[in-house]
Structure formats: structure tokens, C-alpha cells
Design an enzyme around this catalytic site. Structure first.
Site, short mmCIF file in Angstrom:
data_model
loop_
_atom_site.label_atom_id
_atom_site.label_comp_id
_atom_site.label_asym_id
_atom_site.label_seq_id
_atom_site.Cartn_x
_atom_site.Cartn_y
_atom_site.Cartn_z
N ASP A 9 0.87 -1.18 0.00
CA ASP A 9 0.00 0.00 0.00
C ASP A 9 0.91 1.23 0.00
OD1 ASP A 9 0.97 -0.47 2.58
OD2 ASP A 9 -0.81 0.31 3.56
N HIS A 243 9.78 0.22 9.49
CA HIS A 243 8.76 -0.82 9.43
C HIS A 243 8.92 -1.74 8.22
CE1 HIS A 243 6.44 0.46 12.85
NE2 HIS A 243 6.15 1.64 12.35
#
Length: 320
Positions: A9, A243
Site C-alpha cells: 500500500d 517498518h
């Protein structure tokens, strides 16, 4: 050669992870598949096409799920984290080439069938595309080599969720899909907040990238201005976790991570929606929800210094 589908995403940290993959020796990006999350499906697909064109990534882009497959935690997109366009609101021209007409799920199945046992899916967003691919091809666990997921949190060393006390955003964004994928028999490794929040980048890290990684370093510096503003507003420091690039780091150097193994569930409703739970002793539990559930690999500790060094050394190749 590591053949990879990058399922994303694509926001700020996703773009950093994509460039990490692109410049890593011995990696072939077979496809970039997009899924709604950090921004709308239209924005994340455009972002993927932009990064592909700007850095000459030889991979097709396939548009994926525009929303979760079932109930999810929260609505909308976190534009306060990634900006309205998903890339820190930097300005860039519309990409010359759009995504392919084929869907992300169809592309995952086609590539898995074309290269049986060779494809790794690095999934750094919601798992909606993988769940749809499993519906199209129940044999997918036999065809894919492995799936590396950035998502979840298992409460190690005091780490908690980032969208609820117990839930991480990717899992909470489509818990139905996540629970399906983790229970499918795919060879899944989960790289969650327990290790990503241990691996931090700060302004010195970004300055090193800017100095050593050419246009890639300049691009990362530009998109992280918005990102660092957000993290400074919540923790008072211009630093943030690495992340999504942690999932790539696991692909490239799994020795930097400690892993535990066991059946894993994702809570699909209620106050704990999106929570990831590792069940180490299914035979002891009153619930049968864990029985005959395949095991996943869970990253529970990391050599953060080694991961930071790997990222910097890999991106420095972009400046040569």
C-alpha cells in the site's frame, strides 16, 4: 536469484522498502502489486508507477484490492502519517505508464504458477490480495516459496499496537484476509512491531542516505520530511521505526532475526479486532480455534544495528 512479488500500500516506508529491494544484489522484482491502506488504491497504484519509472525498476504494476474483505478497524486512510498522496505530499508528474489490466490476485497466481517454488511475496500492507489469490488458487501454498509479512505485534518487550492497544495497522485493516492467509498453509514469516520498532532511523540516518545514495537518497529525504513531522508530534523526536524495510531485511538476512514458531490467529471482531496471537500450545487450550492450524514464523528479536547497516550499504549502491 530471489524472485519477489512486492505487495504494498505504497506510502513513505513502503517506498523505502521498494528501493531496498531494487538495489539489493541477487533480487529480481517480478511484480509490484498494490492494495489500499496508507492511501487510496488509486494513489498507491500511482505511487508504485512513479517509483518504478523514476528508478528504472523492471517490473509490472498490478492494481489490487480497494478495500478490506470483511469488517476492519477504522475508516479512511492515515494521511496525517503519509500525506494525502501517500508520499509525504511531495510533488511529481503523473507516471507515463499505468498499472496492467490484470488484477493483483491474478498476477500473484500467474507468477506462482510460472515459477513454482521460487516466488517470495513480501507483503507490507493489508493481506487482501493474498487472500483473493488463495480463493483463485487453493494450491498457492504449494506454489509460493514463502510469504514475508510486515504486520502484527506480539507484545514482546512492551511493544503494543499502533491502531489499538493490541492491533497493528496492516492486520487491523483487513483482519479477515490476514487470518485466512496465516491459516492457509503458506510458509509465512511475520515481521511485526516487536522488531520493527526496535530498528529506528533518525535524521542522521537519512542524511547518510542523502549523501551516499544519489537520487534514491534525495527522494527518501524528501518523502520523510512529512513522516518525521508526524513522529516528532507524537514522541518529540525526529526519528521513526523502520517498518516495511524490516520485511525486506528478513528476506536478505534472516540471521539478524530471532524467530519463534506456532499457529497464529488474527482477531476478526470486537474490541481486540486485528490482534495477532501466537498459540504455542494448542493442545492445552479450551478453544479448538488453534487445533489443526498451520504454524507461522514470528520474528521476536532483531539485531537492529546490523539491519540499519544492511539498509545503508544496500542503498549506497544507488549512488555508485
Amino acid at each position: 536469484m530471489k524472485r519477489v512479488i512486492f505487495d504494498t500500500d505504497i506510502g513513505i516506508d513502503d517506498a523505502m522498502a521498494l528501493l531496498f529491494l531494487h538495489y539489493a544484489p541477487g533480487v529480481r522484482i517480478e511484480a509490484i502489486t498494490t492494495v489500499s491502506g496508507n492511501a487510496s488504491i488509486a494513489n498507491v497504484t500511482r505511487n508504485a508507477c512513479h517509483v518504478r519509472e523514476r528508478f528504472g525498476i523492471d517490473a509490472q504494476v498490478f492494481r489490487g484490492a480497494s478495500g478490506p474483505l470483511g469488517p476492519a478497524l477504522g475508516q479512511g486512510h492515515p494521511d496525517f502519517v503519509h500525506g494525502k498522496n501517500g508520499l509525504g505530499d511531495i510533488q511529481f508528474a503523473e507516471p507515463l505508464q499505468d498499472a496492467e489490466l490484470q488484477s493483483a490476485a491474478e498476477a500473484i497466481v500467474e507468477l506462482a504458477e510460472a515459477y513454482p517454488g521460487e516466488i517470495t511475496v513480501v507483503a507490507v500492507g493489508r493481506l487482501s490480495n493474498l487472500a483473493k489469490a488463495l480463493d483463485l488458487c487453493p494450491r498457492l501454498p504449494e506454489l509460493l516459496k514463502e510469504v514475508i509479512v510486515m504486520g502484527g505485534v506480539f507484545m514482546r518487550r512492551g511493544h503494543q499496537g499502533n491502531v489499538s492497544p493490541v492491533a497493528e495497522a496492516n492486520m487491523a485493516g483487513d483482519p479477515t484476509a490476514a487470518d485466512q492467509v496465516l491459516g492457509s498453509g503458506l510458509a509465512v514469516t511475520i515481521v511485526g512491531l516487536d522488531v520493527t520498532e526496535e530498528t529506528v532511523m533518525d535524521e542522521a540516518f537519512i542524511d547518510t542516505l542523502r549523501a551516499q545514495a544519489g537520487d534514491a537518497g534525495s527522494f527518501i529525504h524528501g518523502i520523510t520530511r512529512f513522516y518525521f513531522d508526524f513522529y516528532e508530534s507524537i514522541n518529540g523526536e525526529r526519528s521513526c521505526p523502520i517498518h516495511d524495510s524490516s520485511a525486506v531485511a528478513y528476506l536478505l538476512a534472516p540471521q539478524h532475526y530471532h524467530v519463534e514458531t506456532g499457529p497464529t490467529r488474527v482477531v476478526c471482531d470486537g474490541v481486540a479486532m486485528g490482534q495477532t496471537i501466537l498459540g504455542l500450545h494448542p493442545e492445552r487450550y479450551a478453544s479448538d480455534a488453534w487445533l489443526e492450524r498451520p504454524s507461522c514464523r514470528i520474528c521476536t528479536a532483531v539485531d537492529a544495528t546490523a539491519v540499519q547497516k544492511l539498509y545503508l550499504e544496500t542503498l549506497a549502491l544507488a549512488g555508485e
